[in-house]
Design an enzyme around this catalytic site. Structure first.
Site, short mmCIF file in Angstrom:
data_model
loop_
_atom_site.label_atom_id
_atom_site.label_comp_id
_atom_site.label_asym_id
_atom_site.label_seq_id
_atom_site.Cartn_x
_atom_site.Cartn_y
_atom_site.Cartn_z
N TYR A 25 0.85 -1.20 0.00
CA TYR A 25 0.00 0.00 0.00
C TYR A 25 0.88 1.25 0.00
O TYR A 25 0.86 2.05 0.92
CB TYR A 25 -0.94 -0.03 1.22
CG TYR A 25 -2.17 0.82 1.08
CD1 TYR A 25 -3.25 0.40 0.32
CD2 TYR A 25 -2.24 2.07 1.70
CE1 TYR A 25 -4.38 1.19 0.19
CE2 TYR A 25 -3.37 2.86 1.58
CZ TYR A 25 -4.43 2.42 0.82
OH TYR A 25 -5.56 3.19 0.68
N GLY A 26 1.72 1.37 -1.03
CA GLY A 26 2.63 2.53 -1.13
C GLY A 26 2.11 3.51 -2.15
O GLY A 26 0.91 3.76 -2.24
N GLN A 28 1.87 3.49 -5.58
CA GLN A 28 0.89 2.95 -6.52
C GLN A 28 -0.24 2.24 -5.79
O GLN A 28 -1.41 2.34 -6.18
CB GLN A 28 1.55 1.97 -7.48
CG GLN A 28 2.41 2.62 -8.55
CD GLN A 28 1.62 3.53 -9.48
OE1 GLN A 28 0.45 3.26 -9.80
NE2 GLN A 28 2.22 4.61 -9.91
N GLU A 84 12.39 -4.81 -5.85
CA GLU A 84 13.38 -5.75 -5.33
C GLU A 84 12.81 -6.66 -4.23
O GLU A 84 13.42 -7.67 -3.88
CB GLU A 84 14.65 -5.01 -4.87
CG GLU A 84 14.48 -4.02 -3.73
CD GLU A 84 13.95 -2.63 -4.18
OE1 GLU A 84 13.44 -2.51 -5.31
OE2 GLU A 84 14.03 -1.70 -3.36
N HIS A 108 5.01 -3.01 -13.31
CA HIS A 108 6.31 -2.91 -13.97
C HIS A 108 6.77 -4.33 -14.26
O HIS A 108 6.53 -5.24 -13.46
CB HIS A 108 7.30 -2.18 -13.04
CG HIS A 108 8.70 -2.07 -13.58
ND1 HIS A 108 8.96 -1.77 -14.91
CD2 HIS A 108 9.90 -2.21 -12.99
CE1 HIS A 108 10.27 -1.74 -15.09
NE2 HIS A 108 10.87 -2.00 -13.95
N GLU A 231 17.36 26.37 -14.45
CA GLU A 231 16.52 26.71 -15.61
C GLU A 231 16.04 25.49 -16.40
O GLU A 231 15.19 25.62 -17.28
CB GLU A 231 17.28 27.67 -16.53
CG GLU A 231 17.38 29.05 -15.91
CD GLU A 231 17.98 30.09 -16.85
OE1 GLU A 231 17.89 29.89 -18.08
OE2 GLU A 231 18.55 31.06 -16.34
N SER A 252 14.69 32.47 -26.57
CA SER A 252 15.10 33.56 -27.47
C SER A 252 15.61 32.98 -28.79
O SER A 252 16.00 31.82 -28.87
CB SER A 252 16.19 34.38 -26.81
OG SER A 252 17.39 33.62 -26.78
P1 NDP Z 1 6.37 1.97 -2.80
O1 NDP Z 1 7.75 1.76 -2.29
O2 NDP Z 1 5.78 3.32 -2.80
O3 NDP Z 1 5.33 1.07 -1.98
C1 NDP Z 1 5.53 -0.25 -1.63
C2 NDP Z 1 4.76 -0.57 -0.35
O4 NDP Z 1 5.01 -1.93 -0.02
C3 NDP Z 1 5.22 0.26 0.84
O5 NDP Z 1 4.11 0.64 1.63
C4 NDP Z 1 6.11 -0.72 1.56
O6 NDP Z 1 6.22 -0.45 2.94
C5 NDP Z 1 5.36 -2.01 1.35
N1 NDP Z 1 6.18 -3.17 1.65
C6 NDP Z 1 7.53 -3.30 1.64
N2 NDP Z 1 7.90 -4.56 1.99
C7 NDP Z 1 6.74 -5.22 2.24
C8 NDP Z 1 6.45 -6.56 2.65
N3 NDP Z 1 7.42 -7.44 2.88
N4 NDP Z 1 5.13 -6.92 2.80
C9 NDP Z 1 4.14 -6.05 2.59
N5 NDP Z 1 4.37 -4.77 2.20
C10 NDP Z 1 5.64 -4.36 2.03
O7 NDP Z 1 6.33 1.29 -4.27
P2 NDP Z 1 5.75 1.96 -5.61
O8 NDP Z 1 4.29 2.18 -5.46
O9 NDP Z 1 6.62 3.08 -6.05
O10 NDP Z 1 6.02 0.77 -6.64
C11 NDP Z 1 5.16 -0.37 -6.70
C12 NDP Z 1 5.23 -0.94 -8.11
O11 NDP Z 1 4.69 0.00 -9.03
C13 NDP Z 1 6.64 -1.26 -8.59
O12 NDP Z 1 6.58 -2.41 -9.38
C14 NDP Z 1 6.99 -0.05 -9.45
O13 NDP Z 1 7.93 -0.33 -10.44
C15 NDP Z 1 5.64 0.25 -10.06
N6 NDP Z 1 5.43 1.61 -10.54
C16 NDP Z 1 5.72 2.69 -9.74
C17 NDP Z 1 5.51 3.97 -10.18
C18 NDP Z 1 5.78 5.15 -9.32
O14 NDP Z 1 5.75 6.26 -9.85
N7 NDP Z 1 6.03 5.02 -8.03
C19 NDP Z 1 4.99 4.23 -11.55
C20 NDP Z 1 4.63 3.04 -12.28
C21 NDP Z 1 4.87 1.80 -11.78
P3 NDP Z 1 7.49 0.42 3.47
O15 NDP Z 1 7.32 1.79 2.91
O16 NDP Z 1 7.32 0.34 4.95
O17 NDP Z 1 8.72 -0.27 2.95
#
Ligand code: NDP
Ligand code: MG
Length: 331
Positions: A25-26, A28, A84, A108, A231, A252
């Site tokens: 729940y990050g 995306q 990762e 991704h 810039e 310009s």
């Molecule tokens: P984030 O790092 O924002 O979110 C990932 C979430 O997963 C965080 O809340 C993280 O918690 C949580 N997490 C980490 N480890 C665990 C675990 N072991 N179990 C459960 N939850 C866990 O990721 P993004 O949203 O940036 O990226 C997600 C995907 O979307 C990737 O594949 C990325 O390539 C893709 N993507 C991202 C874009 C972007 O602009 N961000 C655009 C398009 C695609 P914590 O923060 O505590 O580590």
């Protein structure tokens, strides 16, 4: 020209009665989960129990569970963890609970394309990748515009993997803006190429090299910073809004003539050869292996290079100058 799909090409009904798990729940995750839920679909989010993200999901009114619980319950599992981390969580909390006909989704393609996750044959594997960060995906959904997305199908077990992916894209608002079809291979390779050559790697080296050239010639660092770094935003904004020509029309005549006649001395044959080599490293998996091993080693090179970058004179002078321009701060 590629075909662009819109709302009328996607049937939300394909996902009615199904449960969609959003694992992570990050950036995306929060956007996609809330959009799907507001589109009337059944969503369960997963994150680390008790974490900030977990609490955020609760505050957003999204049902939240552990990754294993969510995967067990869901028909469609969208993995939105940091790339990762995907293979670790997949092996432990998702793979054991995959059932025939489930769909496994990504935003991704890295882990599928470079075989870090090898799903069983009896599930669908698809990608819906918004072309923007999560906050934009959420905001544009609320505004009714949507964020463009890429859709790709890696594995079509059910025979309707594309329909499911399109329904998902509609659920997050992507088809309002427009959806383009791609493959895991194309999305992964072009994404890595863009960030290494142009967006992240290329542009920072260009800024540093031009800044250092002015400093070495005896100009003041503050003046060099404005010219080579500050810039850049104005230029990129113009290109973003209206293409290269909009930019040339707005600078310009002197800047236009100088830029058009000199640019290809900077990005020259040698630079193009380097681009081709970098693309080759991406396509052969050489970069992927390096990055996966770097992750397993605890990111020593990444951290060392970050430290070095933070000590660059442009970072020192930049910090002082940006403090003079409080309007640059995000609200
Ligand atoms: P984030 O790092 O924002 O979110 C990932 C979430 O997963 C965080 O809340 C993280 O918690 C949580 N997490 C980490 N480890 C665990 C675990 N072991 N179990 C459960 N939850 C866990 O990721 P993004 O949203 O940036 O990226 C997600 C995907 O979307 C990737 O594949 C990325 O390539 C893709 N993507 C991202 C874009 C972007 O602009 N961000 C655009 C398009 C695609 P914590 O923060 O505590 O580590
Ligand atoms: Mg990208």
């Amino acid at each position: 020209m590629a075909k662009i799909y819109h709302d009328e090409d996607a049937d939300l009904g394909v996902l009615k009665g199904k449960t969609i798990a959003i694992i992570g729940y990050g950036s995306q995750g929060h956007a996609q989960a809330q959009n799907l839920q507001d589109s009337g679909l059944d969503v369960v989010a997963a994150d680390v129990p008790g974490s900030r993200a977990w609490k955020r999901a609760e505050a957003d009114g999204v049902r939240v569970a552990t990754a294993a619980e969510a995967a067990k319950e869901a028909d469609m599992i969208q993995i939105l963890l940091p790339d990762e981390i995907h293979p670790i969580v997949y092996r432990k909390d998702i793979e054991p609970y995959l059932e025939e006909g489930n769909a496994l989704g990504f935003s991704h393609g890295f882990n599928i394309h470079f075989s870090q996750i090898i799903p069983p044959e009896n599930v669908d594997v698809y990608m819906v990748a918004p072309k923007g960060p999560g906050d934009l995906v959420r905001r544009t959904y609320v505004e009714g515009i949507g964020t463009p997305c890429l859709v790709a199908i890696q594995q079509d077990f059910s025979g309707i993997a594309f329909e499911k992916a399109m329904a998902y894209a509609r659920g997050i608002g992507g088809t309002r803006a427009g959806v383009l079809e791609t493959t895991f291979e194309e999305e992964t390779e072009t994404d890595l190429f863009g960030e290494q050559v142009d967006l992240c790697g290329g542009v920072t080296e260009l800024i540093k090299a031009s800044f250092e050239t002015l400093l070495m010639a005896g100009y003041q660092p503050e003046i060099a910073y404005f010219e080579t770094c500050h810039e850049l935003k104005l230029i990129v904004d113009l290109i973003h809004e209206g293409g290269l020509l909009r930019m040339w029309e707005n600078v310009s005549n002197t800047a236009e003539y100088g830029g058009l006649t000199r640019g290809d001395r900077i990005i020259n044959e040698q630079s193009r050869e380097a681009m081709a080599e970098i693309l080759d490293d991406i396509r052969t998996g050489k970069f992927a292996r390096e990055w996966i091993l770097e992750g397993q080693a605890g990111l020593p090179v990444k951290r060392a290079l970050e430290r070095e970058e933070s000590e660059h004179p442009i970072e020192i002078v930049g910090k002082e100058l940006r403090a003079m321009m409080p309007w640059l701060k995000k609200e």
